[in-house]
Design a protein around this motif. Structure first.
Motif, PDB file in Angstrom:
ATOM      1  N   GLY A 295      42.108   0.216   7.070  1.00  0.00           N
ATOM      2  CA  GLY A 295      41.591  -0.639   6.321  1.00  0.00           C
ATOM      3  C   GLY A 295      40.252  -1.755   6.957  1.00  0.00           C
ATOM      4  O   GLY A 295      40.450  -2.678   5.863  1.00  0.00           O
ATOM      5  N   SER A 296      39.766  -1.286   8.196  1.00  0.00           N
ATOM      6  CA  SER A 296      39.221  -2.126   8.464  1.00  0.00           C
ATOM      7  C   SER A 296      37.972  -1.753   8.367  1.00  0.00           C
ATOM      8  O   SER A 296      37.243  -3.033   8.641  1.00  0.00           O
ATOM      9  CB  SER A 296      39.081  -2.007   9.563  1.00  0.00           C
ATOM     10  OG  SER A 296      38.799  -0.878  11.200  1.00  0.00           O
ATOM     11  N   LEU A 297      37.309  -0.791   7.316  1.00  0.00           N
ATOM     12  CA  LEU A 297      35.968  -0.768   6.849  1.00  0.00           C
ATOM     13  C   LEU A 297      36.336  -0.398   6.152  1.00  0.00           C
ATOM     14  O   LEU A 297      37.793   0.171   5.395  1.00  0.00           O
ATOM     15  CB  LEU A 297      35.372   0.339   7.529  1.00  0.00           C
ATOM     16  CG  LEU A 297      35.218   0.562   9.090  1.00  0.00           C
ATOM     17  CD1 LEU A 297      34.736   1.886   9.291  1.00  0.00           C
ATOM     18  CD2 LEU A 297      34.517  -0.833   9.079  1.00  0.00           C
ATOM     19  N   ARG A 298      35.652  -0.972   4.927  1.00  0.00           N
ATOM     20  CA  ARG A 298      35.798  -0.902   3.286  1.00  0.00           C
ATOM     21  C   ARG A 298      34.803  -1.383   2.664  1.00  0.00           C
ATOM     22  O   ARG A 298      34.088  -2.332   3.511  1.00  0.00           O
ATOM     23  CB  ARG A 298      36.445  -1.643   3.489  1.00  0.00           C
ATOM     24  CG  ARG A 298      36.485  -3.391   2.768  1.00  0.00           C
ATOM     25  CD  ARG A 298      37.931  -4.498   1.916  1.00  0.00           C
ATOM     26  NE  ARG A 298      37.623  -5.525   2.064  1.00  0.00           N
ATOM     27  CZ  ARG A 298      36.907  -6.275   1.477  1.00  0.00           C
ATOM     28  NH1 ARG A 298      35.896  -5.354   0.084  1.00  0.00           N
ATOM     29  NH2 ARG A 298      36.781  -7.193   1.879  1.00  0.00           N
ATOM     30  N   PRO A 299      34.042  -0.665   1.822  1.00  0.00           N
ATOM     31  CA  PRO A 299      32.744  -1.128   1.176  1.00  0.00           C
ATOM     32  C   PRO A 299      33.102  -2.672  -0.529  1.00  0.00           C
ATOM     33  O   PRO A 299      33.766  -3.053  -0.628  1.00  0.00           O
ATOM     34  CB  PRO A 299      32.911   0.197   0.099  1.00  0.00           C
ATOM     35  CG  PRO A 299      34.132   0.448  -0.590  1.00  0.00           C
ATOM     36  CD  PRO A 299      35.066   0.308   0.585  1.00  0.00           C
ATOM     37  N   VAL A 300      32.093  -2.629  -0.045  1.00  0.00           N
ATOM     38  CA  VAL A 300      32.001  -4.600  -0.625  1.00  0.00           C
ATOM     39  C   VAL A 300      30.888  -3.953  -2.030  1.00  0.00           C
ATOM     40  O   VAL A 300      30.007  -3.882  -1.672  1.00  0.00           O
ATOM     41  CB  VAL A 300      32.273  -5.531  -0.293  1.00  0.00           C
ATOM     42  CG1 VAL A 300      31.565  -6.531  -1.176  1.00  0.00           C
ATOM     43  CG2 VAL A 300      32.302  -5.526   0.861  1.00  0.00           C
ATOM     44  N   VAL A 301      31.832  -4.105  -3.133  1.00  0.00           N
ATOM     45  CA  VAL A 301      31.005  -3.623  -4.344  1.00  0.00           C
ATOM     46  C   VAL A 301      30.464  -4.896  -5.207  1.00  0.00           C
ATOM     47  O   VAL A 301      31.243  -5.747  -5.504  1.00  0.00           O
ATOM     48  CB  VAL A 301      31.604  -3.062  -4.974  1.00  0.00           C
ATOM     49  CG1 VAL A 301      30.676  -2.743  -6.770  1.00  0.00           C
ATOM     50  CG2 VAL A 301      31.906  -1.219  -4.466  1.00  0.00           C
ATOM     51  N   ASP A 302      29.372  -4.931  -5.652  1.00  0.00           N
ATOM     52  CA  ASP A 302      28.681  -6.113  -6.002  1.00  0.00           C
ATOM     53  C   ASP A 302      28.536  -5.866  -7.193  1.00  0.00           C
ATOM     54  O   ASP A 302      29.293  -7.132  -8.010  1.00  0.00           O
ATOM     55  CB  ASP A 302      27.000  -5.889  -5.680  1.00  0.00           C
ATOM     56  CG  ASP A 302      26.381  -7.417  -6.651  1.00  0.00           C
ATOM     57  OD1 ASP A 302      26.926  -8.937  -6.179  1.00  0.00           O
ATOM     58  OD2 ASP A 302      25.671  -7.481  -7.559  1.00  0.00           O
ATOM     59  N   ARG A 303      28.182  -4.978  -7.816  1.00  0.00           N
ATOM     60  CA  ARG A 303      28.227  -5.012  -9.593  1.00  0.00           C
ATOM     61  C   ARG A 303      28.182  -3.585  -9.897  1.00  0.00           C
ATOM     62  O   ARG A 303      27.664  -2.549  -9.796  1.00  0.00           O
ATOM     63  CB  ARG A 303      27.140  -5.789 -10.051  1.00  0.00           C
ATOM     64  CG  ARG A 303      26.656  -6.315 -11.645  1.00  0.00           C
ATOM     65  CD  ARG A 303      26.254  -6.353 -11.742  1.00  0.00           C
ATOM     66  NE  ARG A 303      25.686  -6.716 -13.207  1.00  0.00           N
ATOM     67  CZ  ARG A 303      24.826  -7.640 -14.290  1.00  0.00           C
ATOM     68  NH1 ARG A 303      23.563  -8.066 -13.244  1.00  0.00           N
ATOM     69  NH2 ARG A 303      24.175  -7.532 -15.592  1.00  0.00           N
ATOM     70  N   LEU A 304      29.156  -3.090 -11.021  1.00  0.00           N
ATOM     71  CA  LEU A 304      28.629  -2.125 -11.881  1.00  0.00           C
ATOM     72  C   LEU A 304      27.181  -1.537 -12.366  1.00  0.00           C
ATOM     73  O   LEU A 304      27.739  -3.005 -13.646  1.00  0.00           O
ATOM     74  CB  LEU A 304      30.135  -1.150 -12.622  1.00  0.00           C
ATOM     75  CG  LEU A 304      30.863  -1.376 -11.178  1.00  0.00           C
ATOM     76  CD1 LEU A 304      32.563  -0.933 -11.700  1.00  0.00           C
ATOM     77  CD2 LEU A 304      30.722  -0.800 -10.368  1.00  0.00           C
ATOM     78  N   PHE A 305      26.558  -0.548 -12.779  1.00  0.00           N
ATOM     79  CA  PHE A 305      26.303  -0.479 -14.178  1.00  0.00           C
ATOM     80  C   PHE A 305      25.582   0.032 -14.946  1.00  0.00           C
ATOM     81  O   PHE A 305      26.407   1.622 -13.910  1.00  0.00           O
ATOM     82  CB  PHE A 305      24.455  -0.449 -13.800  1.00  0.00           C
ATOM     83  CG  PHE A 305      24.518  -1.879 -13.181  1.00  0.00           C
ATOM     84  CD1 PHE A 305      23.453  -2.331 -14.221  1.00  0.00           C
ATOM     85  CD2 PHE A 305      24.321  -2.965 -12.409  1.00  0.00           C
ATOM     86  CE1 PHE A 305      22.861  -4.477 -14.073  1.00  0.00           C
ATOM     87  CE2 PHE A 305      23.523  -4.064 -11.943  1.00  0.00           C
ATOM     88  CZ  PHE A 305      23.148  -5.278 -13.168  1.00  0.00           C
ATOM     89  N   PRO A 306      27.143   0.955 -16.085  1.00  0.00           N
ATOM     90  CA  PRO A 306      26.184   2.184 -16.696  1.00  0.00           C
ATOM     91  C   PRO A 306      24.863   3.120 -16.188  1.00  0.00           C
ATOM     92  O   PRO A 306      24.053   2.413 -15.573  1.00  0.00           O
ATOM     93  CB  PRO A 306      26.680   1.958 -18.108  1.00  0.00           C
ATOM     94  CG  PRO A 306      25.811   0.984 -18.453  1.00  0.00           C
ATOM     95  CD  PRO A 306      25.986  -0.459 -16.690  1.00  0.00           C
ATOM     96  N   LEU A 307      25.181   4.747 -15.855  1.00  0.00           N
ATOM     97  CA  LEU A 307      23.252   4.939 -16.107  1.00  0.00           C
ATOM     98  C   LEU A 307      22.845   5.284 -17.159  1.00  0.00           C
ATOM     99  O   LEU A 307      21.093   4.911 -16.596  1.00  0.00           O
ATOM    100  CB  LEU A 307      23.945   6.680 -16.328  1.00  0.00           C
ATOM    101  CG  LEU A 307      23.293   7.413 -16.158  1.00  0.00           C
ATOM    102  CD1 LEU A 307      22.425   7.138 -14.273  1.00  0.00           C
ATOM    103  CD2 LEU A 307      23.434   8.746 -16.383  1.00  0.00           C
ATOM    104  N   GLU A 308      23.395   3.968 -18.273  1.00  0.00           N
ATOM    105  CA  GLU A 308      22.055   4.062 -19.496  1.00  0.00           C
ATOM    106  C   GLU A 308      21.467   2.781 -18.833  1.00  0.00           C
ATOM    107  O   GLU A 308      20.655   2.618 -19.615  1.00  0.00           O
ATOM    108  CB  GLU A 308      22.815   3.889 -20.234  1.00  0.00           C
ATOM    109  CG  GLU A 308      23.347   5.394 -21.452  1.00  0.00           C
ATOM    110  CD  GLU A 308      24.770   5.188 -20.140  1.00  0.00           C
ATOM    111  OE1 GLU A 308      25.527   6.592 -20.660  1.00  0.00           O
ATOM    112  OE2 GLU A 308      25.151   4.737 -19.649  1.00  0.00           O
TER     113      GLU A 308
END
Length: 332
Positions: A295-308
């Motif tokens: 748990g010391s490393l993890r990604p931070v995701v800003d935003r999701l977009f669909p492939l389209e």
């Protein structure tokens, strides 16, 4: 047939097109995967626009070298991989040779890592490039040690946030540099020991205050350009400035002579120094994998977009407003 992103001319995000293409079967040492999520990286925007360190060899061209998905077919010699296996694609190949922007993709088997239990496709597409870049510079090549001060520019990017967490895991002290005050609180929440707002503060003076006058042992810089001189001023004798990006788009001077020839190490770096070296990659996977489990490393995701919405996704990436990684999801 699979929907696949290509561009027929270099330029802005609007040149990206979603087309139906035959995927085919994997050749020797290759694997075909069903792509579930794609991690976007600035290198892809540079390649698309014709400004990357590697030129576009032929058009139309594909794009993308970080993703997560499931193995569908395995070519001859691709040992250790099987249909149905959840994997992540790590960037170790040229955009001219392969691309993962699409519903399905053929990639080199050596670019795949099994996805750990509990890591979903979005996280699996967001974690590796950022953390491999930070790990390679700081641990594998830079020799950062516990107690060192690590300065991270462009700190709110996916790589910047990974560098903050990697420094913490080593026992070093991460100092985030960001242009605007709006991201300060979140950077502190993500583990930065201090935040320097470059549009409002004298960076050299603040870093001198933070380090008690000695300077930072390590600088991890994504901006380059004339600002490298100021970062060099803030570096401790014998310290290292790693240049892993050139977001300024301006010429980068060598600061050593202007500063009186201090004991300064300055080098460029790309993550490929790790991902194309099997021994370094083995150590990197172990370091990052154990950090994910702990748990010391993890990604931070800003935003999701669909492939389209790949065009708006690239526009958002180039806006500089994001905090963390932009991920494109693929519905099947």
């Amino acid at each position: 047939m699979a929907r696949t992103v290509r561009f027929h001319q270099t330029g802005g995000p609007e040149v990206l097109r979603l087309e139906d293409l035959e995927v085919g079967e994997p050749g020797p040492g290759e694997v075909r995967i069903r792509v579930d999520a794609i991690g976007l990286n600035r290198a892809e925007a540079l390649f698309r626009s014709g400004r990357y360190i590697e030129p576009v060899r032929s058009l139309p061209a594909r794009l993308g070298n970080e993703a997560a998905g499931v193995v569908e077919a395995v070519g001859a010699g691709a040992a250790g991989l099987a249909a149905g296996q959840a994997v992540s694609v790590v960037p170790n190949f040229s955009h001219n040779d392969y691309g993962v922007y699409g519903e399905r993709a053929i990639v080199p088997a050596c670019a795949l890592l099994p996805r750990p239990d509990g890591v979903d496709a979005v996280s699996g597409a967001a974690v590796w490039m950022a953390h491999l870049t930070a790990y390679g510079a700081m641990v594998e090549l830079g020799g950062v040690r516990a107690g060192d001060v690590v300065v991270v520019t462009a700190a709110s990017s996916g790589v910047g946030l990974a560098a903050i967490r990697t420094a913490r895991r080593i026992g070093a002290t991460p100092v985030a540099v960001t242009r605007t005050r709006g991201k300060r609180a979140r950077l502190l929440d993500e583990g930065a020991a201090e935040v320097v707002v470059s549009d409002e503060e004298d960076v050299v003076r603040r870093l001198a205050e933070i380090t008690g006058g000695r300077g930072a042992e390590f600088v991890f810089d994504a901006v380059a350009g004339p600002g490298v001189v100021e970062l060099a001023r803030a570096t401790a004798p014998g310290g290292t400035v790693f240049l892993w990006g050139a977001q300024s788009g301006r010429p980068t001077p060598y600061p050593g002579f202007d500063l009186g020839m201090p004991a300064l190490n300055l080098r460029t770096y790309t993550m490929l120094e790790v991902t194309r070296d099997p021994q370094r990659m083995r150590r990197a996977a172990a370091f990052i994998g154990s950090g994910l489990r702990a748990g010391s490393l993890r990604p931070v995701v800003d935003r999701l977009f669909p492939l389209e919405q790949i065009v708006p996704a690239h526009r958002h990436m180039e806006s500089g407003r994001q905090f963390g990684k932009i991920v494109v999801t693929v519905d099947h």
